[in-house]
Enzyme design. Structure first.
Site: not given
Ligand code: PNW
Length: 541
Positions: A56, A113, A158, A202-203, A345, A347, A416, A467-468
């Site tokens: 990233q 991190r 990651h 990671n995840e 992590n 959100y 995160e 952001e992916w």
């Molecule tokens: C995490 N979703 O990814 C990652 O660990 C990070 O690299 C990323 O930038 C960050 O959260 C913000 O997105 C996610 O679609 C990616 O639910 C997608 C999802 C959740 C987390």
């Protein structure tokens, strides 16, 4: 003589009267018991951090002998990422890492991190290909951090798998655990004298479900009913093998900690008075977080509910064996307890209800296997990402759920947490400031009120980055990055200052300075009045 109690009581009464409950999002989250702001401090040894990941931010995708990763391939295909964006240059941290370290230092953080790019270190994925430049780069970054009193928290994986290993099956190969263990061993050897905090993966949920299930992340495969389970199986074995290697060979001399980072939304029963809603919420958490946490933190095996449902459905779908692979007894013993901490992590939050009847239909899907319907409430504030709504109380409920499910003593690190805004040049990012303030406040409540063992917090992200699948259209940074400028300048947003203030205060000082001063003034006047007019005997015990 008056008892000092008088002063204390007077001060408390005045403060309570003077301060109405404060709400960070008063229009949406204003339940006094749940949402009222909580003043106080984090434990003295609480670890404040911020995070990024290699693909990233680094760029330099083909510098020197670096191998390609699955994200290089996936982004270069041009169709999977918004606007055809790639991480070819990204934030150019390969060249600008010393600047990044200063940004971290300026926020007063003692931890950072970041992740290692496996194909930068081992271009073909295996130690026989070790790159001198990869070693040089990460040694330079680690040393720069330590010279600035910042401790590295290193994620080994990651998402940027060497393409060479994907070509041999990637996570679907039974050799995957060994490949990962060999790579990790090389990293412990090279960096373990200075790195004391390791995260294996990671995840895993995102790796499996988005990478090998829906195919919206690299490597872009579609196997939502089956591959997701095989990928996760090999990942868990790779994690456990690596933990055991660290434990037996490196821990005594290097004295670090090693764990895994799992992601989870909180799942709130839509109606807590309906038992099937409550049941559905636990089931959903077990199918998501428990898929990995149950084996590692509990008993070496998948949650019973997953084993039962997937076996029953697989039979109904005409399969000879369950789509969920089984661990041998030996593997269960190897997996169980492979953690020094729980990396989390988080959100956002979703509501859920039971889906009423078991879905046995074909084709199979992980999304149907749990028999839970879930959605996001439209009243929760929206952000730059469609999947992310603001729900501060969810992180507290998730923390207590983890404690109840896996045990009181497990140290939890929030590895995160953060929020996105759309791609606009905005330095006064009020939503991010409010997001961090309210979510961090909920963690403080989890520690102080619920007695959950949270040891650290990490803000995602240090700066705007790739952001992916959303490319550069969503920004999560505490710092603004101008991607149209070849110099990739970074500028602190308001949220960076707000976060730095929380870190400097190690929490939230009660009320504003003005309210605090007023309280003191009123309290001392009260005390003087009491002293003057109340006979001292009234207060003697
Ligand atoms: C995490 N979703 O990814 C990652 O660990 C990070 O690299 C990323 O930038 C960050 O959260 C913000 O997105 C996610 O679609 C990616 O639910 C997608 C999802 C959740 C987390």
């Amino acid at each position: 003589m008056k008892s000092p109690l008088v002063f204390v009581i007077a001060a408390m009464v005045t403060c309570i009267v003077a301060q109405d409950p404060y709400y960070v999002w008063p229009d949406v989250f204003n339940d006094e018991e749940r949402d009222a702001f909580y003043y106080g401090q984090f434990p003295d040894d609480f670890k404040w951090s911020t995070a990024t990941s290699s693909y990233q931010i680094e760029g330099a995708w083909d510098v020197e002998d670096k191998g390609e990763s699955v994200w290089d391939t996936f982004a270069h295909e041009g169709t999977h990422v918004a606007n055809g964006d790639t991480g070819d240059v990204a934030c150019d941290s390969y060249n600008l890492y010393a600047t990044d370290v200063q940004l971290i230092k300026n926020m007063g953080l003692s931890y950072y991190r970041f992740s290692l790019s496996w194909p930068r270190i081992l271009p073909n994925g295996r130690p026989d290909s070790a790159s001198a430049d990869g070693l040089r780069y990460y040694n330079a970054l680690i040393n720069e951090l330590l010279d600035n009193d910042i401790n590295p928290q290193v994620t080994l994986y990651h998402w940027d798998l060497p393409q060479a290993l994907e070509d041999e099956g990637g996570f679907l190969s039974d050799d995957f655990p060994q490949w990962f263990n060999d790579y990790a061993t090389y990293c412990f050897e090279q960096f373990g004298d200075r790195v004391k905090f390791w995260i294996t993966f990671n995840e895993p949920w995102i790796i499996a479900v988005l990478g090998y299930g829906d195919g919206v992340f690299a490597p872009g495969l579609n196997g939502i009913g089956d591959k997701v389970y095989n990928v996760s199986h090999n990942l868990i074995l790779g994690h456990a093998m690596t933990y055991r290697t660290y434990d037996s060979t490196y821990r005594a001399s290097q004295m670090g900690e090693i764990g895994i980072t799992l992601n989870s939304d909180f799942v709130e029963p839509y109606d807590r008075s309906i038992p099937s809603d409550v049941e559905a919420a636990s089931r959903s958490l077990r199918f998501g977080l428990g898929w990995y946490a149950n084996p590692i933190f509990k008993n070496g095996d998948y949650p019973d509910i997953m084993k039962e449902k997937i076996a029953r459905k697989s039979a109904a779908q005409g399969l000879a064996s369950s789509r969920l692979p089984e661990f041998t007894e030996e593997e269960k013993n190897m997996i169980k307890g492979t953690y020094d901490f729980f990396g989390l992590n988080h959100y956002t939050t979703v509501y859920c209800v039971d889906s009423d009847q078991e879905d046995l239909s074909n084709p199979p899907s992980y999304y149907k296997d749990g028999d839970v319907n879930q959605w996001k409430d439209s009243s929760w504030p929206s952000t730059g990402s469609s999947w992310l709504h603001v729900v501060p109380w969810g992180i507290r409920r998730l923390a207590t759920w983890i404690r109840d499910e896996y045990g009181q003593d497990i140290p939890i690190y929030v590895t995160e947490n953060g929020v996105s805004t759309k791609d606009v040049a905005e330095l006064n990012d009020e939503i991010r400031t409010k997001y961090y303030t309210s979510y961090i406040n909920e963690i403080l409540k989890a520690i102080r009120i619920d007695n959950v063992n949270v040891k650290g917090y990490t803000a995602w992200s240090l700066m705007d980055n790739f952001e992916w699948a959303a490319g550069y259209t969503e920004r999560f940074g505490l710092h603004y990055v101008d991607f149209s400028d070849p110099e990739r300048p970074r500028t602190p947003k308001a949220s960076a200052n707000a976060y730095a203030q929380i870190v400097a205060d190690n929490g939230f000082n009660s009320g504003s300075t003005v309210t605090g001063a007023l309280c003191l003034l009123v309290a001392s006047t009260l005390l003087a009045l009491i002293n003057a007019f109340v006979p001292s005997t009234c207060f003697e015990f």
